[in-house]
Structures are given as C-alpha cells and as structure tokens.
Scaffold this motif. Structure first.
Motif, PDB file in Angstrom:
ATOM      1  N   ALA A  21       0.562  -1.385  -0.108  1.00  0.00           N
ATOM      2  CA  ALA A  21      -0.099   0.101   0.051  1.00  0.00           C
ATOM      3  C   ALA A  21       0.699   1.705   0.084  1.00  0.00           C
ATOM      4  CB  ALA A  21      -1.196   0.167   1.364  1.00  0.00           C
ATOM      5  N   VAL A  25       0.442   3.945  -3.176  1.00  0.00           N
ATOM      6  CA  VAL A  25      -0.547   4.922  -3.451  1.00  0.00           C
ATOM      7  C   VAL A  25       1.201   5.821  -3.239  1.00  0.00           C
ATOM      8  CG1 VAL A  25      -0.953   6.311  -1.217  1.00  0.00           C
ATOM      9  CG2 VAL A  25      -1.688   4.067  -1.530  1.00  0.00           C
ATOM     10  N   ILE A  33       0.703   7.024   3.016  1.00  0.00           N
ATOM     11  CA  ILE A  33      -1.166   6.056   2.991  1.00  0.00           C
ATOM     12  C   ILE A  33      -1.092   5.949   4.432  1.00  0.00           C
ATOM     13  CG2 ILE A  33       0.487   3.745   3.139  1.00  0.00           C
ATOM     14  CD1 ILE A  33      -3.372   4.846   2.200  1.00  0.00           C
ATOM     15  N   SER A  46      -6.425   2.586   0.897  1.00  0.00           N
ATOM     16  CA  SER A  46      -5.638   2.937  -0.331  1.00  0.00           C
ATOM     17  C   SER A  46      -6.422   3.446  -1.324  1.00  0.00           C
ATOM     18  CB  SER A  46      -3.899   1.838  -0.783  1.00  0.00           C
ATOM     19  OG  SER A  46      -3.735   1.338   0.309  1.00  0.00           O
TER      20      SER A  46
END
Length: 197
Positions: A21, A25, A33, A46
């Motif tokens: 994630a 991201v 994140i 996400s």
C-alpha cells in the motif's frame, strides 16, 4: 547452511513485510498512506487515497505476498511448516520491518493464506465477508466476521490443529486491529463503503 525451515520462515516474514500500500500509493500520487485517512496501509484506505485501481492492486499484492511463501512451504515441507510460514507472512504484514513495524490489519493476507491451506473454508469466509459488507456497508464488520468464521469452520471440518490455531490467532489479531473501527460502528461514526440513497 541454515535449515530449510528457518529460511522459509524468514522468507515468509520478509515477503509479508513488503509495504504494498505504501509503495503503490506513493508511486501513484506521492502520498504517505500512513498520513492519510485512517492511516492504515491496506486496500480500503488505499482506495480512498489513490482510487479503486490502486486499491485493487494493493489487495492483490497483499494476497500474493502471503499466499506465495505459504504455497512454497506447503509444496516443500507439508502443512506443518506451511502454517509456520503463513504465520510469519501474516505477522510481517502486521508488523513490517520497513514501516517501523506499523502495518496493515491482515484481512487480505488471512484470506489468501486460507485459499492455500483450506480453499473450501476460505471461499465460505469470503462469501460471508461479501454478504456482511453488502448488508451493513461496513468493510471492517465484514472483515472481522469473515475472518472469525474460519476457526469454527476448521473445527467443524476437523482440520489439522496447526491450521485451526493459525486462524484463531489471525481472528484475534484482526479483531484487535479493528478495535477502533468496532468502537466507531457502535457510535455510528464508521464510514460506510456502500451508501444507500
């Protein structure tokens, strides 16, 4: 030369620690994140941070990084070491080396491990997860209930005790990770993924 079981467990933890994630991201829009929304480096947050495509990619990557080491251990050493490797990957996701041991909640990891170890039970739990979300609108509620059902289903179908124990541990840790969400559901402040008009 290290014994194979040590190598597999370390491999499982390091694979589980990959911060999917955070990386995806960050690549998408430069966001950290951990500083967005709930701060959880998982697929739901996400999606909110970078859109549904990134959210889906995070979900798939989290599944793969847990399922792959579990499957390799199962093929090489059998179910006993596969469970140990699965637990290492699961804990790697929850407590990743690369994010100061502050990781995700482990739902996608538990699901993917389930499909490797007990695919029939995993399919049932996935169905329960989906139905609860459709009815309630809460991803957190569906996640906790879906994961929690794996342990009694393992007992009912007389799965090997290490497999049952893994899902008991996973259910407890997933519920603990969702403690804040559970409190918000009780207060009526938890965000729903599905909004009825």
């Amino acid at each position: 030369m290290w014994p194979s079981w040590i190598i597999l467990i370390i491999f499982g933890y390091l694979m589980g620690s990959i911060p999917c994630a955070y990386l995806l991201v960050k690549l998408k829009n430069g966001l950290d994140i951990r500083k967005f929304g709930s701060g959880n480096p998982g697929s739901t947050n996400s999606t909110r941070a970078a859109g549904p495509v990134i959210g889906a990619m995070v979900f798939l990557c989290d599944c793969l990084k847990s399922a792959l080491p579990t499957w390799i251990a199962l093929q090489l050493e059998g179910s006993g070491l596969a469970v140990c490797t699965a637990l290492a990957a699961f804990l790697g996701h929850l407590f990743p080396l690369w994010l100061s041991f502050q990781g995700g909640k482990g739902v996608a990891c538990t699901l993917s491990i389930g499909f490797v170890l007990v695919p029939g039970i995993a399919a049932i739990c996935f169905g329960i997860w989906a139905v609860v979300i459709l009815i309630s609108g809460y991803v957190s509620m569906g996640s906790c209930i879906g994961v929690a059902m794996a342990f009694p289903l393992c007992l009912a179908t007389m799965q090997p005790w290490p497999v049952s124990l893994f899902f008991l541990i996973a259910a407890a840790l997933v519920a603990l990770r969702h403690k804040k969400n559970i409190e918000q559901i009780k207060k009526g402040t938890e965000r729903k993924v599905l909004r009825r008009k």
